[in-house]
Design a protein around this motif. Sequence first.
Motif, PDB file in Angstrom:
ATOM      1  N   SER A  34       0.823  -1.210   0.000  1.00  0.00           N
ATOM      2  CA  SER A  34       0.000   0.000   0.000  1.00  0.00           C
ATOM      3  C   SER A  34       0.857   1.260   0.000  1.00  0.00           C
ATOM      4  CB  SER A  34      -0.929   0.010   1.215  1.00  0.00           C
ATOM      5  OG  SER A  34      -1.799  -1.099   1.203  1.00  0.00           O
ATOM      6  N   ILE A  35       2.023   1.188   0.576  1.00  0.00           N
ATOM      7  CA  ILE A  35       2.993   2.277   0.556  1.00  0.00           C
ATOM      8  C   ILE A  35       4.361   1.693   0.239  1.00  0.00           C
ATOM      9  CG2 ILE A  35       1.700   3.701   2.205  1.00  0.00           C
ATOM     10  CD1 ILE A  35       3.725   2.816   4.350  1.00  0.00           C
ATOM     11  N   GLN A  36       5.323   2.556  -0.057  1.00  0.00           N
ATOM     12  CA  GLN A  36       6.692   2.147  -0.315  1.00  0.00           C
ATOM     13  C   GLN A  36       7.610   2.734   0.760  1.00  0.00           C
ATOM     14  OE1 GLN A  36       7.352  -0.085  -2.711  1.00  0.00           O
ATOM     15  NE2 GLN A  36       5.121  -0.045  -3.082  1.00  0.00           N
ATOM     16  N   PRO A  37       8.784   2.154   0.948  1.00  0.00           N
ATOM     17  CA  PRO A  37       9.687   2.681   1.989  1.00  0.00           C
ATOM     18  C   PRO A  37      10.018   4.161   1.828  1.00  0.00           C
ATOM     19  CG  PRO A  37      10.420   0.532   1.240  1.00  0.00           C
ATOM     20  CD  PRO A  37       9.307   0.940   0.328  1.00  0.00           C
ATOM     21  N   ASN A  38       9.948   4.687   0.592  1.00  0.00           N
ATOM     22  CA  ASN A  38      10.278   6.098   0.372  1.00  0.00           C
ATOM     23  C   ASN A  38       9.034   6.982   0.254  1.00  0.00           C
ATOM     24  OD1 ASN A  38       9.354   5.134  -2.041  1.00  0.00           O
ATOM     25  ND2 ASN A  38      11.084   5.903  -3.279  1.00  0.00           N
ATOM     26  N   SER A  39       7.883   6.458   0.632  1.00  0.00           N
ATOM     27  CA  SER A  39       6.642   7.244   0.551  1.00  0.00           C
ATOM     28  C   SER A  39       6.696   8.431   1.507  1.00  0.00           C
ATOM     29  CB  SER A  39       5.435   6.374   0.899  1.00  0.00           C
ATOM     30  OG  SER A  39       5.265   5.336  -0.047  1.00  0.00           O
ATOM     31  N   THR A  40       6.060   9.521   1.096  1.00  0.00           N
ATOM     32  CA  THR A  40       5.961  10.712   1.950  1.00  0.00           C
ATOM     33  C   THR A  40       4.489  11.123   2.079  1.00  0.00           C
ATOM     34  OG1 THR A  40       6.272  12.182   0.046  1.00  0.00           O
ATOM     35  CG2 THR A  40       8.245  11.532   1.293  1.00  0.00           C
ATOM     36  N   PHE A  41       4.239  11.934   3.116  1.00  0.00           N
ATOM     37  CA  PHE A  41       2.849  12.305   3.412  1.00  0.00           C
ATOM     38  C   PHE A  41       2.808  13.770   3.836  1.00  0.00           C
ATOM     39  CE2 PHE A  41       3.478   7.846   4.109  1.00  0.00           C
ATOM     40  CZ  PHE A  41       2.401   7.258   3.444  1.00  0.00           C
ATOM     41  N   ASP A  42       1.868  14.475   3.268  1.00  0.00           N
ATOM     42  CA  ASP A  42       1.671  15.879   3.608  1.00  0.00           C
ATOM     43  C   ASP A  42       0.776  15.954   4.844  1.00  0.00           C
ATOM     44  OD1 ASP A  42       1.322  18.573   3.773  1.00  0.00           O
ATOM     45  OD2 ASP A  42       0.183  18.776   1.896  1.00  0.00           O
ATOM     46  N   VAL A  43       1.334  16.435   5.935  1.00  0.00           N
ATOM     47  CA  VAL A  43       0.583  16.529   7.190  1.00  0.00           C
ATOM     48  C   VAL A  43       0.457  17.984   7.631  1.00  0.00           C
ATOM     49  CG1 VAL A  43       1.292  14.222   7.911  1.00  0.00           C
ATOM     50  CG2 VAL A  43       2.667  16.189   8.581  1.00  0.00           C
ATOM     51  N   ASN A  44       0.648  18.900   6.696  1.00  0.00           N
ATOM     52  CA  ASN A  44       0.670  20.329   7.016  1.00  0.00           C
ATOM     53  C   ASN A  44      -0.757  20.856   7.139  1.00  0.00           C
ATOM     54  OD1 ASN A  44       1.521  22.909   7.495  1.00  0.00           O
ATOM     55  ND2 ASN A  44       2.051  23.353   5.358  1.00  0.00           N
TER      56      ASN A  44
END
Length: 594
Positions: free
Chosen positions: A314-324
């Motif tokens: 579902s995600i990859q080790p280099n996935s990022t997420f916008d939590v701003n």
Amino acid sequence: MTYPGAPLHSPQPVTLPAWRATAVWMVVALGLAAIMAQAWRAQVERGHFLRNQGALRYLRHFALPAQRGPILDRSGKALALSVPVQTLWVDPRLFNPQQAHWPQIAAALGISTTALATRIHSGGSRFTFLARQIAPERAAAILALHVPGLYSLNENRRYYPSGSIAAPLLGFTNVDERGIEGLELAYNQWLQGKAGQETGLRDNLGHPLAILGTTKPALPGQALTLSIDRNIQYVAYTALASAVQRFQARSGAAVLMNVHTGEILAMVSYPSFNPNDRSDYQPDLYNNRAVADTFEPGSVVKPFTIAAALDDGSIQPNSTFDVNTNCFRVAHYCIQDDVRHGTLDLAQVLKYSSNIGAAKISLRTPPADLYQMLRNVGFGQVSGLGLPGETGGAVPAWQGWDVARRAAMAYGYGLSVTPLQLAAAYGAIANNGVYVQPTLLRSTSNTPLHSQQVIPAATAARLRDWLAGVTSRGGTGFLAAIPGYSVAGKTGTSIMANGKGGFHKHQVNTTFVGFAPANNPRFVMAVVVRGPTQGWRYGGVVAAPVFRVTMSAALRQMGVQPDVSASAWNAAAGKPRSADQERRWAEGAGDAAH
């Protein structure tokens, strides 16, 4: 010619009938025959029965109690053992007339004469306990008064050298040395042994006169050797007690175990009780909170959310997420972070404990996969220790998860766990993804009772690296860092549910779970402090220092060499500190809130 006085006729002999003599001899013979027949019947035909009946009137079989086996720590130090004591009892019919001696006996027992009379009259007419399990020298001083009707019995009493430090784990026995709580109950058959029997004489009043011999020897109970280390148990208990008292919390529990074998080196609960003096009975103190108390774990679940998402792609080790954002809305709920961030990668989601990041990861993950991951690492099921009162917690079936539940599960709400389950689950991350069944028994080999690969080894390795960032500079768990050692772990702070579908505003559970050395993990520890009311009520402030103090002692006690140089450690932990600052920081009183 006759003379005066001479008989007129000569005497004739008297002749008895011959049959009379025969009759007499026949009567004598028949009598002897009857006696011999009775003797034969009594000594041969009914001899065994009559001898038993006679023995029943003066012989008695006395129970010969078996010595209860000791409970030992992994080094053979006693945690529980039986010591000889004596019990005084009286025959009221003989003892009542001796009231002149009662004041002296009452003084020796430390009670009033009225209390002594109450004890005597509360028992039977022939037998009443006067004092149970008192020291032999004290009993000897009372028996030396030679009061008629006063007698003694030899017994054993359970003694716990560590007192309250291990009391909820060990439990205790009743006055007859039968286990009724904790390990004493769980291993009662192993510890108890088998009673023997001895034969003795009693008088017509039933009082013992002499012991003739042992007809069946007592078999002592077997020793129970635990995986617990008494020194580490002491450090864990004192550190936990200090945290509960300092932050004026409701209670606390902690578990430290070997990640490879599952051996538990320390299992502590606070508040506790003194098993050697249970006059102040408070049932709540007897709970082993490490296995009996459940709670919503909060952010310490986030590594397993990430593991499930990585495992199914579902995600990859280099996935990022916008939590701003100040509010990530899911259904009717607003998910927030304590500190606002921008874009975070997976390592930063853990380091800064982002609820928004974890929720976004969970919403990408099929709920069945997250549910299975939580079950695989031991949540929602008992551990197999066999301790009385252990609960499995709860992980609701994934079919009932709505979108809000899916988001909440990601950061530890909607499920309940125990401190032991947290330690074992993080042990799987530390042990290359292999879950090891916990055990309280000393292992003679490095082979666990049961193990299973539950997380891919590559995923576990990434989680170890990311969790090491939590205890570094800027991480929420920096107070768990140990000078000279690499440490990985996760903080958790969860708001307590109020039981009415909502949450308390100011009541939280604070948690830290971690392992060390992070580069080659040996031990994992979970610390939970419930309901702190003073100071900064976060897992990184309340629970993390308990981890640091205990894990540091465990690493040194078990001979684990430091794996980080002083310069590298200072660079990771932050600016160098003076010796005094370092001491204050190690005590949890430095810059904890800054």
